[in-house]
Write an enzyme that holds these catalytic residues in place. Structure first.
Site, short mmCIF file in Angstrom:
data_model
loop_
_atom_site.label_atom_id
_atom_site.label_comp_id
_atom_site.label_asym_id
_atom_site.label_seq_id
_atom_site.Cartn_x
_atom_site.Cartn_y
_atom_site.Cartn_z
N ARG A 65 97.16 85.01 -50.12
CA ARG A 65 96.45 84.60 -51.34
C ARG A 65 95.85 85.78 -52.09
NH1 ARG A 65 95.20 80.28 -47.78
NH2 ARG A 65 96.35 78.43 -48.39
N GLU A 102 92.12 83.23 -33.53
CA GLU A 102 91.46 82.26 -32.66
C GLU A 102 92.24 82.09 -31.35
OE1 GLU A 102 89.75 77.69 -32.82
OE2 GLU A 102 90.60 78.59 -34.61
#
Length: 176
Positions: A65, A102
């Protein structure tokens, strides 16, 4: 239009999508901002104005992005745009930094010689969450012997405390 009004218009177009990409996550979606010409223009104006105040040599955008925002800001300021991408997406010689996710890890790359020694860099992305990708991007800039003046994001998720993991100054337009 005043900056506060521009920011209000941008905030109004950021959607909150519950349980995406998995249950329990509230996803902040900037795509409605991009699909609204006025809000997108306001966002780019705010980001360009901020970057102009920093006195930088290069705008770096993060995969993916950051590629939607960084080139426009760079073009507006007549500065070069340089991408940082995930491993295997850039041609030629690259420098790399591995960073933790994560669950597992990933690798960011920067093309060799795309940033020159001593250049002042702003890193642009849409979101600062846990800080892993932004921290890795700062490490790449350091490996290129350049200086990260600031990391600029549209949205910062304050509860995740990603800012504490980023070794450079962070500026966010919207905080949740």
């Amino acid at each position: 239009m005043e900056d506060k009004n521009k920011l209000d218009r941008v905030k109004a177009r950021i959607d909150a999508i519950p349980d995406f990409p998995k249950p329990g996550i509230l996803f902040r979606d900037i795509f409605p901002v991009l699909s609204d010409h006025g809000a997108f223009s306001d966002l780019i104006d705010l980001m360009t104005s901020h970057v102009k105040s920093l006195s930088v040599d290069v705008v770096i955008g993060l995969d993916a992005r950051g590629f939607l925002l960084g080139p426009i800001i760079a073009q507006n300021l007549q500065l070069p745009f340089v991408p940082i991408r995930k491993k295997g997406k850039l041609p030629g010689k690259t420098i790399q930094v591995e960073y933790k996710l994560e669950y597992g890890s990933d690798i960011f790359e920067l093309q060799v010689d795309s940033v020159k020694e001593g250049q002042r860099i702003v890193i642009v992305d849409d979101l600062l969450a846990t800080g892993g990708t932004m921290s890795a991007a700062c490490q790449l800039v350091t490996k290129a012997n350049a200086t990260t003046v600031e990391c600029l994001v549209v949205i910062e998720l304050k509860d995740l405390d990603g800012r504490s993991k980023v070794p450079s100054k962070v500026h966010s337009l919207v905080e949740y």
